[in-house]
Design a protein around this motif. Structure first.
Motif, PDB file in Angstrom:
ATOM      1  N   ILE A  47       0.889  -1.054   0.014  1.00  0.00           N
ATOM      2  CA  ILE A  47      -0.061  -0.007   0.193  1.00  0.00           C
ATOM      3  C   ILE A  47       1.103   1.036  -0.090  1.00  0.00           C
ATOM      4  CG2 ILE A  47      -2.053  -0.804   1.178  1.00  0.00           C
ATOM      5  CD1 ILE A  47      -1.202   0.456   3.564  1.00  0.00           C
ATOM      6  N   GLY A  48       2.016   1.157   0.259  1.00  0.00           N
ATOM      7  CA  GLY A  48       3.060   2.252   0.184  1.00  0.00           C
ATOM      8  C   GLY A  48       4.529   2.006   0.484  1.00  0.00           C
ATOM      9  N   ASN A  49       5.181   3.105   0.741  1.00  0.00           N
ATOM     10  CA  ASN A  49       6.563   2.871   1.146  1.00  0.00           C
ATOM     11  C   ASN A  49       6.981   4.009   1.986  1.00  0.00           C
ATOM     12  OD1 ASN A  49       7.615   5.334  -0.368  1.00  0.00           O
ATOM     13  ND2 ASN A  49       7.317   3.794  -2.311  1.00  0.00           N
ATOM     14  N   SER A  50       8.104   3.881   2.585  1.00  0.00           N
ATOM     15  CA  SER A  50       8.577   4.677   3.649  1.00  0.00           C
ATOM     16  C   SER A  50      10.233   4.666   3.819  1.00  0.00           C
ATOM     17  CB  SER A  50       7.954   4.338   5.086  1.00  0.00           C
ATOM     18  OG  SER A  50       8.233   3.236   5.429  1.00  0.00           O
ATOM     19  N   GLY A  51      10.661   5.502   4.692  1.00  0.00           N
ATOM     20  CA  GLY A  51      12.169   5.240   4.657  1.00  0.00           C
ATOM     21  C   GLY A  51      12.790   6.255   5.910  1.00  0.00           C
ATOM     22  N   ILE A  52      13.787   5.857   6.175  1.00  0.00           N
ATOM     23  CA  ILE A  52      14.732   6.746   6.996  1.00  0.00           C
ATOM     24  C   ILE A  52      15.905   7.238   6.228  1.00  0.00           C
ATOM     25  CG2 ILE A  52      16.064   6.930   9.432  1.00  0.00           C
ATOM     26  CD1 ILE A  52      14.021   4.864  10.410  1.00  0.00           C
ATOM     27  N   PHE A  53      16.129   8.485   6.060  1.00  0.00           N
ATOM     28  CA  PHE A  53      17.350   8.977   5.376  1.00  0.00           C
ATOM     29  C   PHE A  53      18.181  10.018   6.171  1.00  0.00           C
ATOM     30  CE2 PHE A  53      13.287  10.645   3.801  1.00  0.00           C
ATOM     31  CZ  PHE A  53      13.765  12.047   3.709  1.00  0.00           C
ATOM     32  N   GLU A  54      19.284  10.515   5.362  1.00  0.00           N
ATOM     33  CA  GLU A  54      20.232  11.671   6.050  1.00  0.00           C
ATOM     34  C   GLU A  54      20.267  11.057   7.490  1.00  0.00           C
ATOM     35  OE1 GLU A  54      21.254  14.073   4.200  1.00  0.00           O
ATOM     36  OE2 GLU A  54      20.186  13.375   2.240  1.00  0.00           O
ATOM     37  N   ILE A  55      20.910  10.018   7.668  1.00  0.00           N
ATOM     38  CA  ILE A  55      21.185   9.460   9.120  1.00  0.00           C
ATOM     39  C   ILE A  55      22.589  10.101   9.583  1.00  0.00           C
ATOM     40  CG2 ILE A  55      21.574   7.551  10.682  1.00  0.00           C
ATOM     41  CD1 ILE A  55      19.548   5.916   8.888  1.00  0.00           C
ATOM     42  N   ASP A  56      22.490  10.802  10.705  1.00  0.00           N
ATOM     43  CA  ASP A  56      23.646  11.421  11.286  1.00  0.00           C
ATOM     44  C   ASP A  56      23.864  10.443  12.633  1.00  0.00           C
ATOM     45  OD1 ASP A  56      25.607  12.645  12.663  1.00  0.00           O
ATOM     46  OD2 ASP A  56      24.855  14.767  11.877  1.00  0.00           O
ATOM     47  N   PHE A  57      24.961   9.721  12.369  1.00  0.00           N
ATOM     48  CA  PHE A  57      25.165   8.626  13.504  1.00  0.00           C
ATOM     49  C   PHE A  57      26.004   9.438  14.727  1.00  0.00           C
ATOM     50  CE2 PHE A  57      24.042   5.306  10.477  1.00  0.00           C
ATOM     51  CZ  PHE A  57      23.100   4.777  11.368  1.00  0.00           C
ATOM     52  N   HIS A  76      22.822  11.413  16.127  1.00  0.00           N
ATOM     53  CA  HIS A  76      21.655  10.477  16.610  1.00  0.00           C
ATOM     54  C   HIS A  76      20.430  10.931  15.912  1.00  0.00           C
ATOM     55  CE1 HIS A  76      24.152   7.353  18.859  1.00  0.00           C
ATOM     56  NE2 HIS A  76      24.815   8.726  19.053  1.00  0.00           N
ATOM     57  N   SER A  77      20.608  11.509  14.856  1.00  0.00           N
ATOM     58  CA  SER A  77      19.210  12.057  14.234  1.00  0.00           C
ATOM     59  C   SER A  77      19.187  11.585  12.476  1.00  0.00           C
ATOM     60  CB  SER A  77      19.324  13.725  14.119  1.00  0.00           C
ATOM     61  OG  SER A  77      20.511  14.189  13.320  1.00  0.00           O
ATOM     62  N   ALA A  78      17.957  11.765  12.103  1.00  0.00           N
ATOM     63  CA  ALA A  78      17.547  11.415  10.705  1.00  0.00           C
ATOM     64  C   ALA A  78      16.314  12.099  10.373  1.00  0.00           C
ATOM     65  CB  ALA A  78      17.502   9.712  10.672  1.00  0.00           C
ATOM     66  N   GLU A  79      16.131  11.872   8.896  1.00  0.00           N
ATOM     67  CA  GLU A  79      14.716  12.384   8.398  1.00  0.00           C
ATOM     68  C   GLU A  79      14.105  11.132   8.017  1.00  0.00           C
ATOM     69  OE1 GLU A  79      13.190  15.738   5.292  1.00  0.00           O
ATOM     70  OE2 GLU A  79      15.347  15.614   5.924  1.00  0.00           O
ATOM     71  N   VAL A  80      12.727  11.308   8.155  1.00  0.00           N
ATOM     72  CA  VAL A  80      11.837  10.219   7.778  1.00  0.00           C
ATOM     73  C   VAL A  80      10.842  10.651   6.626  1.00  0.00           C
ATOM     74  CG1 VAL A  80      11.967   8.883   9.752  1.00  0.00           C
ATOM     75  CG2 VAL A  80       9.946  10.620   9.259  1.00  0.00           C
TER      76      VAL A  80
END
Length: 185
Positions: A76-86, A89-93
């Motif tokens: 039904i869809g897709n998603s993701g986590i990206f621009e991960i800064d380890f 400890h932050s990211a965009e979804v």
């Protein structure tokens, strides 16, 4: 990454077979209302996108959203986590419910809960951010239900449908997620 199961949906690694459906959704103006796309995408473009995201680190590859359908599952869809800064400890979804027949059933909110669980509990993120167009009220309500708070507004940051639009930044912190998780186990 293992498959992430929720009450009605699951998140799994996106497969090449999913690209045809992604292509269909990404060319539907209703579906792309809240996305930064403004030109039609060819199947070749979508396949190239899939190849490119396949080269990203495993944590940043797209996840398919499947809905339980009888004894099986339906994409039904897709998603993701990206621009991960380890370090920070932050990211965009990002999330897309492309199957319009299941809109307004809380599935986007459920998918976001699963994505947040993955981000905070598997990837040990502290802050998860998203961007949403100010006129996408349905998405904003869904994100608020998932625990996101408004951080700020990028004024007239995009041009779409003949006018400049504001973009809201929303985020949730791990400590806020933990409180929310205790309230809604």
């Amino acid at each position: 990454m293992s498959i992430i199961y929720g009450e009605r949906i699951r998140l799994r690694a996106a497969e090449r077979e999913d690209v045809k459906k992604f292509h269909e959704w990404i060319n539907d103006p209703d579906v792309t209302f809240g996305l930064a796309l403004y030109l039609p995408m060819s199947m070749r473009d979508e396949e190239a996108w899939f190849e490119n995201v396949g080269k990203r680190p495993p944590e940043e590859r797209p996840l398919a959203i499947d809905l339980r359908a009888g004894d099986g599952w339906r994409l039904i869809g897709n998603s993701g986590i990206f621009e991960i800064d380890f370090v920070a400890h932050s990211a965009e979804v990002g999330i897309l419910i492309g199957d319009k027949s299941v809109w307004n059933q809380g599935l986007g909110t459920e998918a976001m809960f699963l994505l947040l669980r993955h981000g905070f509990e598997t990837l040990n993120l502290n802050r998860i951010l998203l961007r949403v167009y100010a006129d996408n009220l349905r998405a904003i309500r869904s994100y608020q239900k998932a625990g996101f708070v408004h951080e700020g507004t990028l004024r007239e940051a995009v041009f779409k449908r003949g006018k400049f639009e504001d973009v809201h930044l929303m985020s949730i912190l791990q400590r806020e997620w933990l409180v929310r998780k205790k309230e809604n186990p």
